[in-house]
Design an enzyme around this catalytic site. Structure first.
Site, PDB file in Angstrom:
ATOM      1  N   HIS A  71       0.881  -1.178   0.000  1.00 57.81           N
ATOM      2  CA  HIS A  71       0.000   0.000   0.000  1.00 57.81           C
ATOM      3  C   HIS A  71       0.914   1.222   0.000  1.00 57.81           C
ATOM      4  CE1 HIS A  71      -3.589  -2.410   1.282  1.00 57.81           C
ATOM      5  NE2 HIS A  71      -2.654  -3.163   1.832  1.00 57.81           N
ATOM      6  N   ARG A  73      -0.002   4.247  -0.918  1.00 57.69           N
ATOM      7  CA  ARG A  73      -0.767   5.399  -0.391  1.00 57.69           C
ATOM      8  C   ARG A  73      -0.933   6.599  -1.309  1.00 57.69           C
ATOM      9  NH1 ARG A  73      -2.831   2.207   3.369  1.00 57.69           N
ATOM     10  NH2 ARG A  73      -1.551   1.859   5.206  1.00 57.69           N
ATOM     11  N   ASN A 103      -6.564   1.019  -2.205  1.00 65.57           N
ATOM     12  CA  ASN A 103      -7.275   1.735  -1.122  1.00 65.57           C
ATOM     13  C   ASN A 103      -6.590   3.059  -0.785  1.00 65.57           C
ATOM     14  OD1 ASN A 103      -5.135   0.188  -0.057  1.00 65.57           O
ATOM     15  ND2 ASN A 103      -6.059   0.111   1.974  1.00 65.57           N
ATOM     16  N   LYS A 156      -8.776  -6.036  -6.861  1.00 60.62           N
ATOM     17  CA  LYS A 156      -8.698  -6.240  -5.405  1.00 60.62           C
ATOM     18  C   LYS A 156     -10.043  -5.910  -4.789  1.00 60.62           C
ATOM     19  CE  LYS A 156      -7.375  -6.084  -0.991  1.00 60.62           C
ATOM     20  NZ  LYS A 156      -6.369  -5.289  -0.338  1.00 60.62           N
ATOM     21  N   HIS A 242      -3.294 -12.541   2.655  1.00 64.43           N
ATOM     22  CA  HIS A 242      -2.929 -12.632   4.089  1.00 64.43           C
ATOM     23  C   HIS A 242      -3.782 -13.587   4.915  1.00 64.43           C
ATOM     24  CE1 HIS A 242      -5.993  -9.538   3.949  1.00 64.43           C
ATOM     25  NE2 HIS A 242      -5.156  -8.533   3.767  1.00 64.43           N
ATOM     26  N   ASP A 313       2.152  -7.077   2.513  1.00 62.65           N
ATOM     27  CA  ASP A 313       1.052  -6.206   2.939  1.00 62.65           C
ATOM     28  C   ASP A 313       1.633  -4.948   3.603  1.00 62.65           C
ATOM     29  OD1 ASP A 313      -1.421  -5.132   3.444  1.00 62.65           O
ATOM     30  OD2 ASP A 313      -1.954  -6.538   5.023  1.00 62.65           O
ATOM     31  N   HIS A 317       1.650   3.464   8.387  1.00 62.41           N
ATOM     32  CA  HIS A 317       0.954   4.571   9.054  1.00 62.41           C
ATOM     33  C   HIS A 317       2.015   5.280   9.884  1.00 62.41           C
ATOM     34  CE1 HIS A 317      -2.994   2.930   7.984  1.00 62.41           C
ATOM     35  NE2 HIS A 317      -2.528   1.744   8.340  1.00 62.41           N
ATOM     36  N   GLY A 332      -2.203  -1.874  10.372  1.00 65.32           N
ATOM     37  CA  GLY A 332      -1.216  -2.062   9.314  1.00 65.32           C
ATOM     38  C   GLY A 332       0.186  -1.722   9.781  1.00 65.32           C
TER      39      GLY A 332
HETATM   40  O1  DOR Z   1      -3.931  -3.863   8.464  1.00 65.58           O
HETATM   41  C1  DOR Z   1      -4.187  -3.567   7.316  1.00 65.58           C
HETATM   42  N1  DOR Z   1      -3.888  -2.362   6.828  1.00 65.58           N
HETATM   43  N2  DOR Z   1      -4.809  -4.448   6.522  1.00 65.58           N
HETATM   44  C2  DOR Z   1      -5.263  -4.102   5.308  1.00 65.58           C
HETATM   45  O2  DOR Z   1      -5.792  -4.943   4.620  1.00 65.58           O
HETATM   46  C3  DOR Z   1      -5.175  -2.722   4.828  1.00 65.58           C
HETATM   47  C4  DOR Z   1      -3.995  -2.108   5.420  1.00 65.58           C
HETATM   48  C5  DOR Z   1      -3.892  -0.618   5.148  1.00 65.58           C
HETATM   49  O3  DOR Z   1      -4.079  -0.234   4.000  1.00 65.58           O
HETATM   50  O4  DOR Z   1      -3.590   0.113   6.056  1.00 65.58           O
END
Ligand code: DOR
Length: 451
Positions: A71, A73, A103, A156, A242, A313, A317, A332
């Site tokens: 991800h 972002r 996402n 996805k 996952h 994955d 953050h 995450g």
């Molecule tokens: O913990 C997670 N964070 N699982 C996910 O599937 C999405 C991800 C995120 O995008 O932060």
């Protein structure tokens, strides 16, 4: 083949993981010659002239490793990561290509938004990139066309809500999405109804220790079983992202003709309750980390061939966001840079072999998602390679992390096994933890057939 033409690069005395005619990996101590970014010779090159020589005694040369779940972002959440910082972290960790998740903000669900992302990698990507298109109710009928866009690895879907607003929590929509298209659908399997029903466990508990109780094994299993039901009904291949529980692995073992299976290094390495005591919210992720019994079941499934892919994955953050009071803290953890060292350490501990790891992170991703020119070392293949030292002893530190989030759950961990170099189309991008060449990342190419 031995060539007498001057090479651009020769990699000598390395232990190379070659692919045999039957598709098996074979380790051979040999030399690789590279011309115009392509492997032009395999065999002794001691006397062959080359612009550059890479002395690889004691090192292993692997087909470029691929992380099929990150991800990064962008757009919209670039205070956490962007395509430049994320791909930089990837090459520092020996990853030569990534599949980026949809996402973002806005979610990547239309042709315009997808192409915007494709444009964003120009001159900014350190490694190659493929993008997922997000599947949702609004685009379900267009997915067959959308998934064929250049650079699209597949669709996805989120069956349970996590970071962002993408969600498919209705059976009719799920059925419709699976009907439209041929590429593999990658799914986050947690049942939204059960997540909502049990949210009070997290709210009242006010501690991350309740995270795996709230989003329990049943939450994951219900969604995984539902996905397989609709995959069979529509004869559509799916990729279960996952997988974290013994129950799902037992179930999925019987459906290998429909489903490929991913596990994450963190689900193979960290377990409750220890992870919450040590890391607090930094161990919060969806699906959650689970107890040692589940970790053992994932390893067993891996050794039995139920697992097809290891992805990170990578879900960064910021430290400030992770420090919010649970459950307002986001789920995450970053992982693209630590995937290879963590798994090499597991190899050192004899939990899997190097060949099996390469199967899970290069050969299989390439076959399952029909990536062009990836997953093997052979004459004529792009010289995109990961070079590792299985004996190097190192410590993973936050200071080494290039992700904008600037932390790792493995800070302070000693590992045996480290990435020496990341090579993309014959260019040594990273050597000994240092970026030595500018960005070479391109959009990945996929064969148009179904997976
Ligand atoms: O913990 C997670 N964070 N699982 C996910 O599937 C999405 C991800 C995120 O995008 O932060």
């Amino acid at each position: 083949m031995i060539t007498n033409k001057k090479l651009d690069l020769k990699i000598i005395n390395g232990n190379v993981l070659l692919t045999t005619a039957t598709g098996e990996l074979k380790e051979l101590k040999t030399d690789l010659g590279i011309t115009n970014g392509i492997i032009s010779s395999i065999g002794e090159l001691k006397t062959t002239e080359s612009e550059k020589t890479f002395e690889a005694s004691g090192l292993h040369i692997l087909p470029g490793l691929i992380d099929t779940q990150v991800h990064f972002r962008e757009p919209g959440l670039t205070h956490k990561e962007d395509l430049e910082s994320g791909t930089k972290a990837a090459v520092l960790g020996g990853i030569t290509a990534v599949f980026d998740m949809p996402n973002t903000n806005p979610s990547t669900t239309t042709r315009e938004l997808f192409n915007e992302k494709v444009n964003l990698i120009k001159n900014r990507a350190w490694c190659d990139v493929g993008f997922y298109i997000g599947g949702c109710a609004e685009n379900a009928n267009q997915l067959a066309e959308l998934e064929q866009m250049n650079g699209c690895c597949g669709v996805k879907i989120f069956m349970g809500s996590s970071t962002g607003s993408l969600l498919v929590d209705d059976d009719i929509k799920l059925d419709l999405i699976l009907k439209n298209g041929i590429k593999r659908i990658a799914a986050h399997c947690e049942d939204e109804a059960r997540i909502k029903e049990r949210k009070s466990i997290a709210i009242e508990g006010k501690s991350v220790r309740y995270h795996h109780i709230w989003r329990d094994e049943e939450t994951a299993l219900i969604a995984t079983q539902k996905l397989i039901h609709y995959a069979k009904k529509n004869k559509r291949p799916v990729h279960v992202l996952h997988v974290s529980t013994a129950q799902e692995m037992e179930f999925l073992a019987a459906y290998k003709n429909w489903a490929t299976v991913e596990v994450l290094p963190q689900h193979l390495t960290l377990s409750t309750p220890e992870c919450y005591e040590r890391l607090g919210n930094f161990a919060q992720q969806n699906p959650p980390l689970r107890n040692a019994g589940h970790v053992a079941a994932l390893w067993k499934a891996l050794s039995k061939g139920v697992v097809d892919i290891i992805g990170s994955d990578h879900a960064p953050h910021t430290i400030e966001e992770k420090k919010r009071e649970y459950p307002s803290s986001p789920s995450g953890m970053p992982g693209v840079q630590t995937l290879v060292p963590i798994m090499l350490n597991h190899i050192h501990e004899e939990k899997l072999t190097l060949k099996h790891f390469v199967q899970l992170t290069s050969v299989n991703p390439s076959k399952i998602f029909n990536i062009k020119g990836r997953g093997f070392i052979n004459i004529g293949a792009p010289a995109t390679l990961t070079v590792v030292d299985l004996k190097a002893e190192k410590r993973i530190e936050n200071s080494w992390i290039a992700s904008r989030s600037a932390w790792t759950p493995y800070d302070g961990m000693k590992v045996t096994g480290w990435v020496t170099s990341t090579i993309i189309r014959g260019q040594i991008i990273m050597q000994d933890d240092t970026l030595i060449k500018d960005k070479q990342g391109q959009l990945l190419e996929f064969e148009a057939r179904s997976s």
